[in-house]
Scaffold this active site. Structure first.
Site, mmCIF file in Angstrom:
data_model
loop_
_atom_site.group_PDB
_atom_site.id
_atom_site.type_symbol
_atom_site.label_atom_id
_atom_site.label_comp_id
_atom_site.label_asym_id
_atom_site.label_seq_id
_atom_site.Cartn_x
_atom_site.Cartn_y
_atom_site.Cartn_z
ATOM 1 C CB VAL A 22 -2.363 2.148 8.431
ATOM 2 C CG1 VAL A 22 -1.579 1.141 9.266
ATOM 3 C CG2 VAL A 22 -2.216 1.831 6.946
ATOM 4 C CD GLU B 168 -2.380 -5.423 10.164
ATOM 5 O OE1 GLU B 168 -1.560 -5.349 11.102
ATOM 6 O OE2 GLU B 168 -2.100 -5.938 9.069
ATOM 7 N N GLY C 198 1.272 -6.792 5.763
ATOM 8 C CA GLY C 198 0.313 -5.972 6.485
ATOM 9 C C GLY C 198 0.411 -4.536 6.019
ATOM 10 C CD GLU C 199 3.972 -1.622 6.262
ATOM 11 O OE1 GLU C 199 3.955 -0.984 5.185
ATOM 12 O OE2 GLU C 199 5.030 -1.917 6.842
ATOM 13 N N GLY C 200 -1.769 -2.621 5.084
ATOM 14 C CA GLY C 200 -2.653 -2.267 3.979
ATOM 15 C C GLY C 200 -1.973 -2.395 2.636
#
Length: 338
Positions: free
Chosen positions: A73, A165, A305-307
């Site tokens: 990330v 991300e 998000g964050e993967g």
């Protein structure tokens, strides 16, 4: 030392595709033949069969495995936040990175559940990129530095790479990159991100339109400098490094997929080893996936998000390989019909 350590110009990125490895066609064909011999009707496992064959091609073996999964990330901050495109201050980026490091975020739990080793790389959070409505986001040297940092984070022993991300304002960056590459109207690409209201959504579309108009005519990897962010450039570096090492990649949602749009614009083949983990709730993602010819593994109405979506998709990928490697063939099981 990374594969991209000697990269000195963004102009050199498109030419990389002819020096990077491709999928092993013979391994993929052997995996397909195995699928046809397993104790099930042909194509009965649907996308799971396709995923197993995809992994076979990129791992170069008819029996691919995932003993080591890595999740990365990347986090960055963005000058475009000065345009009021986000309801949260940029300090939240660093606060969320601390939460990742402490194990308290969704991605920590999902990586544990799916069996991925997580690393979080904060990219100069105290030095946001420039406001893309007024200037290029970064210099070429800054982009190259972020690309190298992304590449350097990839574990050469990983058998699959999950990418994500974090960055306040980066859904605006994603919309700008997608709009610059694939056209349409700015409003086609913007969504509510972390929760902007209707007025904020209109403002966001205006910001994206002005930014893309300001940098009109710029194409390919140079878009990372014009409109991108450090985390977007780092994602591209990780994607390219993984390709050099024949490591398949699972991209996360809208922001992560859009980060690779400059690579797609330079040469779509640069993303041949990339899967997309899920279809984000962000409205631009469905259009982006169509334009890039990518079918998401999952559609769970996620927009974190964050993967996070990519980490969930890793569990599906593991399931595909368990079936591929563990099921008996018709001959082995003594079942008629093989």
């Amino acid at each position: 030392m990374t594969i991209l350590s000697d990269l000195t110009s963004l102009d050199a990125l498109p030419g990389l595709v002819d020096t990077l490895p491709g999928a092993d066609v013979a391994a993929a064909q052997a995996a397909s033949a195995r699928q046809d011999s397993l104790t099930k009707p042909p194509r009965a496992l649907g996308r799971l069969e396709e995923l197993a064959i995809f992994m076979a091609g990129w791992q170069g073996t008819p029996r691919p495995v995932i003993d080591r999964a890595q999740a990365l990330v990347f986090a960055g901050n963005h000058g475009v936040c000065a345009q009021g495109v986000n309801p949260f201050p940029q300090e939240v980026t660093a606060q969320m990175v601390a939460n990742f490091d402490a194990g308290g975020a969704a991605i920590n739990q999902l990586c544990r559940a799916s069996g991925a080793d997580l690393s979080v790389i904060a990219l100069d959070l105290d030095r946001p990129t420039a406001d893309i409505t007024e200037a290029p986001a970064m210099s070429a040297d800054e982009v190259l530095d972020a690309i190298r940092r992304g590449a350097g984070a990839v574990d050469a022993d990983a058998q699959v790479l999950v990418l994500g991300e974090m960055g306040i304002g980066n859904s605006t960056i994603a919309a700008a990159l997608a709009h610059a590459v694939f056209g349409g109207a700015a409003a086609d690409w913007v969504g509510r991100g972390t929760g902007v209201d209707d007025e904020g959504l209109t403002r966001k579309a205006d910001v994206v339109a002005r930014a893309v108009e300001r940098h009109a005519g710029i194409r390919g990897a140079a878009l990372l400098a014009a409109l991108g962010g450090r985390e977007q450039a780092a994602i591209c570096g990780a994607v390219l490094q993984a390709r050099a090492l024949s490591i398949p990649v699972i991209l996360d949602g809208f922001i992560c997929t859009a980060a690779t749009a400059p690579l797609f614009d330079a040469d779509p083949r640069l993303l041949d080893h990339c899967l997309v983990g899920h279809a984000s709730r962000e409205p631009g993602h469905t259009r982006l996936l169509h334009e890039m010819g990518k079918a998401p593994i999952l559609a769970l109405d996620m927009a974190l998000g964050e993967g996070s979506g990519a980490a969930v998709a890793l569990g599906v990928l593991r399931a595909a390989l368990e079936c591929h490697n563990g099921m008996a063939t018709f001959a082995e099981a003594g079942v008629a019909g093989g």
